[in-house]
Structures are given as C-alpha cells and as structure tokens.
Write a protein that holds these residues in place. Structure first.
Motif, PDB file in Angstrom:
ATOM      1  N   PHE A  10      -1.601   8.274  12.542  1.00  0.00           N
ATOM      2  CA  PHE A  10      -1.115   7.382  11.496  1.00  0.00           C
ATOM      3  C   PHE A  10      -2.043   7.372  10.279  1.00  0.00           C
ATOM      4  CE2 PHE A  10       0.576   5.997  15.512  1.00  0.00           C
ATOM      5  CZ  PHE A  10       1.875   5.623  15.238  1.00  0.00           C
ATOM      6  N   LYS A  11      -3.019   8.297  10.253  1.00  0.00           N
ATOM      7  CA  LYS A  11      -4.000   8.309   9.170  1.00  0.00           C
ATOM      8  C   LYS A  11      -4.124   9.669   8.487  1.00  0.00           C
ATOM      9  CE  LYS A  11      -6.746   4.670  11.395  1.00  0.00           C
ATOM     10  NZ  LYS A  11      -7.984   4.328  12.126  1.00  0.00           N
ATOM     11  N   TRP A  12      -4.078  10.744   9.257  1.00  0.00           N
ATOM     12  CA  TRP A  12      -4.250  12.076   8.690  1.00  0.00           C
ATOM     13  C   TRP A  12      -2.964  12.577   8.043  1.00  0.00           C
ATOM     14  CZ3 TRP A  12      -6.991  15.102  13.240  1.00  0.00           C
ATOM     15  CH2 TRP A  12      -8.308  14.628  13.370  1.00  0.00           C
ATOM     16  N   PRO A  49       0.441   8.841   4.062  1.00  0.00           N
ATOM     17  CA  PRO A  49      -0.652   8.334   4.894  1.00  0.00           C
ATOM     18  C   PRO A  49      -1.890   8.071   4.045  1.00  0.00           C
ATOM     19  CG  PRO A  49      -0.420  10.710   5.164  1.00  0.00           C
ATOM     20  CD  PRO A  49       0.741  10.264   4.323  1.00  0.00           C
ATOM     21  N   PRO A  50      -2.812   7.239   4.515  1.00  0.00           N
ATOM     22  CA  PRO A  50      -2.818   6.582   5.834  1.00  0.00           C
ATOM     23  C   PRO A  50      -1.960   5.316   5.867  1.00  0.00           C
ATOM     24  CG  PRO A  50      -4.802   6.014   4.637  1.00  0.00           C
ATOM     25  CD  PRO A  50      -4.071   7.010   3.774  1.00  0.00           C
ATOM     26  N   TYR A  51      -1.373   5.067   7.026  1.00  0.00           N
ATOM     27  CA  TYR A  51      -0.582   3.860   7.251  1.00  0.00           C
ATOM     28  C   TYR A  51      -1.375   2.816   8.039  1.00  0.00           C
ATOM     29  CZ  TYR A  51       3.508   6.466   5.686  1.00  0.00           C
ATOM     30  OH  TYR A  51       4.399   7.190   4.930  1.00  0.00           O
ATOM     31  N   LEU A  52      -2.520   3.199   8.513  1.00  0.00           N
ATOM     32  CA  LEU A  52      -3.306   2.347   9.409  1.00  0.00           C
ATOM     33  C   LEU A  52      -4.735   2.282   8.904  1.00  0.00           C
ATOM     34  CD1 LEU A  52      -2.814   0.892  12.196  1.00  0.00           C
ATOM     35  CD2 LEU A  52      -3.759   2.937  13.273  1.00  0.00           C
ATOM     36  N   GLU A  84       0.808  -1.220   0.000  1.00  0.00           N
ATOM     37  CA  GLU A  84       0.000   0.000   0.000  1.00  0.00           C
ATOM     38  C   GLU A  84       0.839   1.267   0.000  1.00  0.00           C
ATOM     39  OE1 GLU A  84      -2.575  -0.396   3.358  1.00  0.00           O
ATOM     40  OE2 GLU A  84      -3.804  -1.958   2.430  1.00  0.00           O
ATOM     41  N   HIS A  85       2.167   1.115  -0.040  1.00  0.00           N
ATOM     42  CA  HIS A  85       3.042   2.291  -0.003  1.00  0.00           C
ATOM     43  C   HIS A  85       4.182   2.114  -1.004  1.00  0.00           C
ATOM     44  CE1 HIS A  85       1.024   3.918   3.551  1.00  0.00           C
ATOM     45  NE2 HIS A  85       0.904   2.665   3.932  1.00  0.00           N
ATOM     46  N   PRO A  86       4.804   3.218  -1.412  1.00  0.00           N
ATOM     47  CA  PRO A  86       5.868   3.142  -2.423  1.00  0.00           C
ATOM     48  C   PRO A  86       7.028   2.253  -1.997  1.00  0.00           C
ATOM     49  CG  PRO A  86       5.172   5.422  -2.073  1.00  0.00           C
ATOM     50  CD  PRO A  86       4.512   4.597  -1.013  1.00  0.00           C
ATOM     51  N   LYS A  87       7.714   1.734  -2.989  1.00  0.00           N
ATOM     52  CA  LYS A  87       8.862   0.864  -2.744  1.00  0.00           C
ATOM     53  C   LYS A  87       9.935   1.583  -1.934  1.00  0.00           C
ATOM     54  CE  LYS A  87      11.049  -3.070  -3.858  1.00  0.00           C
ATOM     55  NZ  LYS A  87      10.538  -4.428  -3.546  1.00  0.00           N
ATOM     56  N   SER A  88      10.027   2.893  -2.103  1.00  0.00           N
ATOM     57  CA  SER A  88      11.058   3.666  -1.405  1.00  0.00           C
ATOM     58  C   SER A  88      10.868   3.672   0.110  1.00  0.00           C
ATOM     59  CB  SER A  88      11.072   5.111  -1.918  1.00  0.00           C
ATOM     60  OG  SER A  88       9.792   5.716  -1.728  1.00  0.00           O
TER      61      SER A  88
END
Length: 566
Positions: free
Chosen positions: A390-392, A424-427, A360-364
């Motif tokens: 962890f969301k905003w 974000p979001p990470y959660l 859900e997030h870039p490879k970097s």
C-alpha cells in the motif's frame, strides 16, 4: 454454507457479501456440541458479531475475518487470497471438506472442560511483571511497575509487546504491536522502535559519545534496559543489519542537531517514521545473505500497528499508529472508576481519519479509497508499519518481487496489486501523539491490542483493573439482558457470585486478570469457568473465529510521587 475465499485478520478481498460457515448445534462440532447445551450460550461467544444479522441472513463477515478457517492458510505468513482466481491456493480442499461435513464424521460429542489449574496454566503462560526498584526505601518514579500478558488466537501469535527503561534519559517506554499478514513486521517493530525513540531523545553530546565509541571500538553506553518475558524473542541474525540502520539514523541526527532540546512528541513521530522508512529501504536494497534477504522482505510485506507510551515524571505521551488503544484508569472521589481515552483508532470508524486519507489523494479516487470500511477495500487500519503493498509504486513492487527469493516470487500475494491503485502511498506509519499530565487520581494505564477492546468496553476495563489493584470490589447489579429469570434463578446467580468473590483476586497479574474477564465473562458480566474452559480449549483452526490475539500491559502509577511533582 460456504466460507469466504479467505482473508487476513485485517485484510479482506472477498467481493460483496461474505458467506461464512456459522457453527450450529446440528453440525456437532466439538465446541458447540452437547458440551454447550443451550443456544443462549452460543450468543455470548460471538456477541460481537451482530447475532440478528447472522441468524436472519446467514451472510456476514466480522471485521476480524471469521472466514479464515484454517491455520494452514498462514503458510508463509500471508493468509488471504488477493483475487478470486487465487482462492484455491489458500483454501486446501481437504480442510474445507472436513469442516463442511464435520457432522457426517463426528463421533459422540465429548466433554473436554479444562480444570481450573489447567485454565490458570494457559492464562499465566506469558505473564510478566516488573516493579520499579526503590531507593533508600522510597520509590522516586511516577511508575510503580507494570504487568503484561498475551493470549494467542493465531498460531503463531501475531501480537508483540515491549517494555524498557531509558538509561540515558529519564523515562520508561511500553508498547503493544498488532501484526497482520503474519508476525514478521510486528516482531521487527517490537525489537527496534524503542531504540529509535531513545536515540531521538538523546542530547547531541551523548550521540557524539556513542558514535565515537563505535568508531574506536570501545564499549557502547547502554541505551535501554529491557524488561521482557523469556518468550519475547529477539532476532540475533538481523541484529547487525538493525544496528547499522540505527547508526545511520543517529549519525544524521548528529549532523542535523541544532542544539535545541528535543521535544518528546516530535521525537516519537520522527522515530516511527524513520523506522518505517528503514524497513522499506532494507527490503528494496536486499541482503547477500539469503535468510536475511527473505526476512527483510517478509517484514516489509507484512504489517503491524503500534501503540507506545513514554512516561517521564508526570508527562505521559502516547503515540498510536493503527487500532490498538491506550486508556487511563481514573479513580473518582467516591471511589468509582472512569476511563479516559489516550488514543484514537485509525480506521473507517474515525471520520477525521477518513477525511485525512481523502485529502491526500485526487478527488477522482474518493469513492474507491474507502470501501466496506477498508482502505482500498482491503486493509482495516489506515496507519501501519510495513504493508509496502500500500506504499510502493507498482513498478517498485514488481522489481523487488521479481528479483527476490523464490519463496517470495512464488507467493501470489506479493504479485497482487490492490484495486484502484493509482497514487501511492495510501498508508502511513506516522503516529498520532497525545500528551497527558498525570494527576494523583490517575491510577493506571492500559495498553492493549484490539483483541481486548473487541470484547470489553473501556469502562468495564477501568472498573475491573481498578478493583483488582485496590482490592475493593464493588458489586454491580446483576443484569439479565432481557432474559426471563425466576426468583429462584436470581437467587442461584447471587449465591454463585458470592462464592466466587473469595477467588476473584486470585491472579497475581493485572493483565492476566483482565484477560480472564475478556475471555470468560458470560452474559451476566461474571467470569464463567465453563465458558472460559471452552474458549481456551478451541483448536487452532477455530480459535480465530471467536476471538483475536490479546496483548495487554497495565502500568500502575505512583500517586504519592505524582502529587509531589505535579
């Protein structure tokens, strides 16, 4: 030995190896004074903490944060310092000084064992039982009833529990909620989530009937019948706000209704996600009432995991977000007990969950997403309600904090931005839902926060609850765990166990019985009153070092009914 700067039970910001204060006998702290005469008694108390690493390196941080030494850190319900430069704000010098130098000022160690009635009073303080009513002498439900209980370690306790019967649809809802960074989010979710689930399951005609009743000022159809302990608090001040958000949800369901029957799995997922969205939205909008404004912000900035079961006939659905667990107790043909997992932990030990986060997030960002088994190096559960840090977006966080009440604006935690915070979001609060068709051999369901699972294996839980419910106690071989035991000592152990058999079923509540074992089991797998007394005598600032809040619901199934309809 220094304590780590500080951290919440599920959040940790201590860089590198964690230095914790390891209580040793020479410190003359009350728990480990002469009241606990032998080092072998210390090890079972912290057997979850890899004793060899503690003793060899004196550098370890248990994932439940033994570095939180004082309840004073919990001011405002935020109990960890986001950065090293803020650590002093969260570690009062006087408390830390007293802990480190306890041996300089300790008087002669005092024995403070609790009597069995005192132990029982503590264990039974929050127990609750519900039996499903019979009709014409017959119980037509697949659920016979349930027992629940809680044992605090934090002050105040951060766990919550809920149970309710759905009145407009068939089925029963039961859930446990484990809060972190305070109890505010767990409290809100325990009050609100079941309404969102029930509304998600209602047919279109019933939703219209409820909306028309609100429009005309008529009495509403009751949606839930709650089964709660007197200590299970409901917020009257926020009831109108919560109702308005729920009404907006059912209005949208009316507009979107396609006439199709609602799938239970889909309803559970939608309810979890919608409630989390409303928690976030309410915090962004704020409230003219200063109390409510601070409340919704506390709810959003704290967090909670949730494990919820919906039982309807032979259909059992478990929706889980976080690391509480659901376990099915199954009785085999030979009378033995086995455990079947009905949930998966959402943390770094779950490889599928780690991969989900990474996709859900870039490879970097791959190397910074999960550090030291935590999300962004801070948060243990990878799914949770609230936790807007962890969301905003960073911009939204700053705007809300700057325009919020002074209590929020003055709290350094709310100003803290997690490291490597780019996309974000990470959660997420989206649950993982597992469906199980009940069988006659499925005798009970255990829902529990991770305070139980840290101390007991699921197979032991299945055996202890199964033997309690059936009254049939199968003696297990005594395991001495590598200790050198003489024949005389073994005879003493067997004699002691025989004497305890008569009182092993003294509890009237299965959850209480399970907590007794979780807290009081010794190295030989039997409840030790001396150990139980010591664990329940711990002062608030020490209790959290040895165990977590424990919340348990044990649901007993009706095998006769299940056999008829399966």
């Amino acid at each position: 030995m220094l304590a780590a700067s500080c951290c919440d039970r599920r959040m940790c910001v201590c860089p590198g190896p964690r230095r914790i204060a390891i209580p040793v006998r020479s410190s003359r702290l009350p728990l480990l004074s002469d009241a606990m005469p032998a080092p072998t008694h210390l090890f079972p108390l912290i057997r979850n903490c890899e004793i060899s690493r503690i003793c060899s390196t004196m550098c370890y941080c248990h994932h439940k944060h033994l570095c939180c030494l004082s309840s004073h850190f919990a001011h405002g319900h935020f109990r960890y310092a986001p950065q090293k430069k803020f650590a002093a704000l969260y570690r009062p010098k006087e408390n830390f000084y007293q802990f480190v130098h306890a041996r300089d000022y300790a008087s002669t160690p005092q024995r403070f064992y609790l009597t069995p009635p005192q132990v029982n009073s503590i264990l039974k303080a929050n127990e609750y039982s519900f039996k499903v009513p019979e009709f014409d002498g017959k119980n037509v439900s697949s659920v016979l009833g349930f027992d629940s209980n809680q044992l605090p370690a934090n002050a105040p306790i951060e766990d919550r529990r809920s149970a309710a019967t759905c009145l407009q649809t068939r089925g029963m809802l039961l859930g446990v909620f484990d809060g972190h960074a305070g109890c505010a989010c767990a409290q809100a979710v325990s009050e609100r989530l079941f309404y969102y689930i029930a509304v998600s399951l209602l047919p279109h005609e019933t939703l219209l009937e409820i909306e028309n009743a609100v429009e005309s000022g008529r009495a509403l159809l009751p949606i839930l019948q709650w089964h709660k302990h007197p200590n299970d608090y409901f917020s009257k001040e926020a009831s109108k706000l919560y109702f308005n958000s729920l009404r907006t949800y059912w209005q949208e369901l009316i507009d979107l209704n396609s006439g199709e029957t609602t799938d239970v799995k889909e309803a559970l997922i939608n309810a979890f996600k919608r409630l989390d969205n409303d928690i976030s939205l309410e915090a962004q909008v704020g409230d003219p009432n200063s109390f409510l404004n601070y409340l919704v912000l506390r709810v959003a900035f704290s967090g909670a995991t949730a494990c919820v079961a919906h039982v309807d006939g032979v259909d059992l659905h478990v929706a889980n977000t976080g690391d509480s667990r659901a376990m099915l107790g199954v009785q085999e043909e030979d009378g033995s007990w086995s455990a079947v997992n009905l949930s998966y932990d959402h943390n770094a030990q779950n490889e599928r969950e780690v991969e989900r986060v990474k996709t859900e997030h870039p490879k970097s960002e791959e190397k910074s997403l999960v550090k030291q088994d935590r999300l962004l190096g801070l948060l243990m559960p990878f799914r949770a309600f609230g936790d807007v840090k962890f969301k905003w977006s960073i911009e939204l966080q700053k705007r809300v904090v700057e325009s919020g009440p002074d209590q929020l604006n003055d709290n350094e935690y709310t100003k803290f931005i997690p490291p490597n915070y780019h996309t974000p979001p990470y959660l997420t609060a989206e649950p993982e839902v597992i469906h199980h068709k009940l069988r006659p051999q499925d005798k009970f369901l255990v829902l529990a926060t991770d305070g139980l699972w840290e101390t007991m294996h699921r197979q032991d839980v299945a055996r202890i609850v199964g033997e309690y419910l059936t009254g049939v106690h199968h003696q297990q071989p005594i395991a001495v765990g590598g200790y050198k035991v003489t024949l005389g000592q073994m005879h003493g152990l067997l004699t002691e166990r025989r004497a305890k058999i008569s009182s092993v079923f003294e509890d009237q509540n299965a959850a209480t019985h399970l907590i007794r074992h979780a807290v009081g089991n010794n190295e030989f797998g039997t409840v030790d009153h001396e150990r139980l007394s010591k664990m329940l005598s711990l002062p608030e600032e020490l209790a959290r070092m040895y165990r977590d809040d424990i919340t348990i619901i044990v649901v007993q199934f009706n095998s006769h009914v299940i056999g008829m309809i399966s």
